[in-house]
Design a protein around this motif. Structure first.
Motif, PDB file in Angstrom:
ATOM      1  N   THR A   5      35.755  34.604  33.423  1.00 29.19           N
ATOM      2  CA  THR A   5      36.658  34.232  34.510  1.00 29.19           C
ATOM      3  C   THR A   5      37.054  32.768  34.416  1.00 29.19           C
ATOM      4  N   GLY A   6      36.146  31.926  33.956  1.00 34.95           N
ATOM      5  CA  GLY A   6      36.474  30.513  33.793  1.00 34.95           C
ATOM      6  C   GLY A   6      37.592  30.299  32.803  1.00 34.95           C
ATOM      7  N   GLU A   7      37.542  31.006  31.699  1.00 37.80           N
ATOM      8  CA  GLU A   7      38.588  30.858  30.687  1.00 37.80           C
ATOM      9  C   GLU A   7      39.938  31.349  31.213  1.00 37.80           C
ATOM     10  N   VAL A   8      39.932  32.437  31.943  1.00 34.97           N
ATOM     11  CA  VAL A   8      41.176  32.968  32.496  1.00 34.97           C
ATOM     12  C   VAL A   8      41.764  31.991  33.516  1.00 34.97           C
ATOM     13  N   LEU A   9      40.933  31.448  34.398  1.00 32.88           N
ATOM     14  CA  LEU A   9      41.426  30.553  35.446  1.00 32.88           C
ATOM     15  C   LEU A   9      41.824  29.173  34.923  1.00 32.88           C
ATOM     16  N   GLN A  10      41.458  28.834  33.709  1.00 30.20           N
ATOM     17  CA  GLN A  10      41.870  27.559  33.126  1.00 30.20           C
ATOM     18  C   GLN A  10      43.231  27.655  32.447  1.00 30.20           C
ATOM     19  N   ALA A  11      43.807  28.843  32.414  1.00 28.05           N
ATOM     20  CA  ALA A  11      45.118  29.030  31.786  1.00 28.05           C
ATOM     21  C   ALA A  11      46.175  28.210  32.516  1.00 28.05           C
ATOM     22  N   SER A  12      47.215  27.862  31.799  1.00 23.38           N
ATOM     23  CA  SER A  12      48.268  27.021  32.374  1.00 23.38           C
ATOM     24  C   SER A  12      49.288  27.803  33.202  1.00 23.38           C
ATOM     25  N   SER A  13      49.269  29.131  33.114  1.00 23.52           N
ATOM     26  CA  SER A  13      50.211  29.940  33.881  1.00 23.52           C
ATOM     27  C   SER A  13      49.641  31.343  34.068  1.00 23.52           C
ATOM     28  N   GLN A  14      50.223  32.094  35.007  1.00 22.52           N
ATOM     29  CA  GLN A  14      49.790  33.467  35.227  1.00 22.52           C
ATOM     30  C   GLN A  14      49.975  34.334  33.984  1.00 22.52           C
ATOM     31  N   PRO A  15      51.149  34.318  33.356  1.00 15.88           N
ATOM     32  CA  PRO A  15      51.314  35.172  32.170  1.00 15.88           C
ATOM     33  C   PRO A  15      50.293  34.851  31.072  1.00 15.88           C
ATOM     34  N   LYS A  16      50.004  33.571  30.872  1.00 15.14           N
ATOM     35  CA  LYS A  16      49.019  33.196  29.859  1.00 15.14           C
ATOM     36  C   LYS A  16      47.632  33.697  30.261  1.00 15.14           C
ATOM     37  N   ALA A  17      47.302  33.601  31.540  1.00 17.08           N
ATOM     38  CA  ALA A  17      46.005  34.098  32.024  1.00 17.08           C
ATOM     39  C   ALA A  17      45.890  35.596  31.786  1.00 17.08           C
ATOM     40  N   TRP A  18      46.956  36.335  32.065  1.00 14.26           N
ATOM     41  CA  TRP A  18      46.935  37.783  31.849  1.00 14.26           C
ATOM     42  C   TRP A  18      46.740  38.117  30.381  1.00 14.26           C
ATOM     43  N   ARG A  19      47.419  37.377  29.502  1.00 13.15           N
ATOM     44  CA  ARG A  19      47.265  37.622  28.055  1.00 13.15           C
ATOM     45  C   ARG A  19      45.828  37.343  27.604  1.00 13.15           C
ATOM     46  N   ILE A  20      45.260  36.254  28.094  1.00 17.41           N
ATOM     47  CA  ILE A  20      43.873  35.923  27.739  1.00 17.41           C
ATOM     48  C   ILE A  20      42.935  37.023  28.217  1.00 17.41           C
ATOM     49  N   PHE A  21      43.101  37.441  29.464  1.00 19.11           N
ATOM     50  CA  PHE A  21      42.245  38.479  30.031  1.00 19.11           C
ATOM     51  C   PHE A  21      42.361  39.776  29.244  1.00 19.11           C
ATOM     52  N   GLU A  22      43.580  40.185  28.930  1.00 25.26           N
ATOM     53  CA  GLU A  22      43.790  41.408  28.149  1.00 25.26           C
ATOM     54  C   GLU A  22      43.074  41.328  26.809  1.00 25.26           C
TER      55      GLU A  22
END
Length: 89
Positions: A5-22
């Motif tokens: 979750t830390g890595e996802v929430l450190q993303a610079s944008s929502q789309p980038k967070a979604w890609r990381i999570f996926e």
């Protein structure tokens, strides 16, 4: 889960967070860490492997609600830290 979750929430944008999570839940993204075994030997393991295996239902729920979970990333950076770390209850 904290690393994930830390890595996802450190993303610079929502789309980038979604890609990381996926990539994390599909196994395409790893975070290698060194652990020390019972007999003192060190070993490199994927920190995301155990959550993928043991918390699959929680990850599925998080995937379904990822837009809500990452909504704070749509705000300017100066507001993000406070809003994602402050309990409103």
């Amino acid at each position: 889960m904290k690393d994930l979750t830390g890595e996802v929430l450190q993303a610079s944008s929502q789309p980038k967070a979604w890609r990381i999570f996926e990539k994390i839940i599909e196994g395409d993204r790893q975070k290698m860490v060194t652990v020390v075994g019972e007999e003192g030997q060190t070993e490199e393991i994927d920190a995301y492997k155990k959550p993928r295996e043991e918390a699959a239902p929680a990850l599925a729920t998080l995937k379904e609600t990822s837009e809500d979970a990452t909504a704070v990333l749509a705000l300017p950076g100066k507001y993000r830290r406070r809003l994602r770390t402050t309990s409103v209850t």
